[in-house]
Design an enzyme around this catalytic site. Sequence first.
Site, PDB file in Angstrom:
ATOM      1  N   SER A 143       0.852  -1.186   0.000  1.00 40.45           N
ATOM      2  CA  SER A 143       0.000   0.000   0.000  1.00 40.45           C
ATOM      3  C   SER A 143       0.883   1.229   0.000  1.00 40.45           C
ATOM      4  O   SER A 143       1.938   1.245   0.645  1.00 40.45           O
ATOM      5  CB  SER A 143      -0.904   0.016   1.241  1.00 40.45           C
ATOM      6  OG  SER A 143      -1.513   1.288   1.406  1.00 40.45           O
ATOM      7  N   TYR A 156      -2.014  -0.812  10.086  1.00 34.66           N
ATOM      8  CA  TYR A 156      -2.022  -1.209   8.677  1.00 34.66           C
ATOM      9  C   TYR A 156      -0.803  -0.673   7.951  1.00 34.66           C
ATOM     10  O   TYR A 156      -0.131  -1.394   7.205  1.00 34.66           O
ATOM     11  CB  TYR A 156      -3.300  -0.707   8.014  1.00 34.66           C
ATOM     12  CG  TYR A 156      -3.416  -1.042   6.543  1.00 34.66           C
ATOM     13  CD1 TYR A 156      -3.764  -2.323   6.137  1.00 34.66           C
ATOM     14  CD2 TYR A 156      -3.190  -0.074   5.565  1.00 34.66           C
ATOM     15  CE1 TYR A 156      -3.877  -2.644   4.788  1.00 34.66           C
ATOM     16  CE2 TYR A 156      -3.305  -0.378   4.227  1.00 34.66           C
ATOM     17  CZ  TYR A 156      -3.651  -1.654   3.835  1.00 34.66           C
ATOM     18  OH  TYR A 156      -3.757  -1.961   2.504  1.00 34.66           O
TER      19      TYR A 156
END
Length: 249
Positions: A143, A156
Amino acid sequence: MGNLLAGRTVVVTGAARGVGRAIALACAAAGARLVLADILADPLAETTAALVAAGHAARAVPLDLAEPGSVAAFAADIAAHEGRVDGLVNNAAIATGIGGPEFDAIEIETWDRVMRVNVRGTWLVTRAVVPLMGAGRIVNIASDTALWGAPRLLAYTASKGAVISMTRSLSRELGPRGIAIACVAPGIMRNEATEYVPAERHRLYETGRAVPGPQVPEDITDTVVFLLTPGALALTGQVLPVGAGFVFT
């Protein structure tokens, strides 16, 4: 993408919906035989059935990244049925609290689960599948949050930073075997898995990209397909922020 993956067996985790489903469809269109894995049994069965109905070779195998026993059973199933794997896409992951609690309000249980699934799970699947590979290709889906330091998303972001670091380290360990591993780092996309994301976070991305606007899973699939081909060897260890120019590396 033509028949870039013709004759190649590709494993895609988290393939039931969203990004994983889009990757699976693109790999099938490129000629791959697919092994699709997910913890979501019904959506996984639906995705697999749709591919088979369209004339593609696809098979579903249940997988829970949080359970080492599940990963071991998953690899044993592939060894028994396919025998050899040419490509692995480590897409499965969990994201919690985008735009949510600050770093000091994250529950320890949440932190541990994110790391168990996103980091340890990616490692376990890679460890289990590599013995089935010859000169294979691995694509990790990370990401761009780990590249620009997204706030209020620490667990995350940290997990995806770890995936990027693992990609680089593994490129050196797996390179002598002829295995290339690369990382795709997209930004937030519009799909069913991101419906809970606050509107302001979507706006941040959609107005901040060099090519403004929303991004959908299909925007990254051509890149993933190429990274699974023999021609992608020279890109091993690289991190590609496929996000229409939200971040640059």
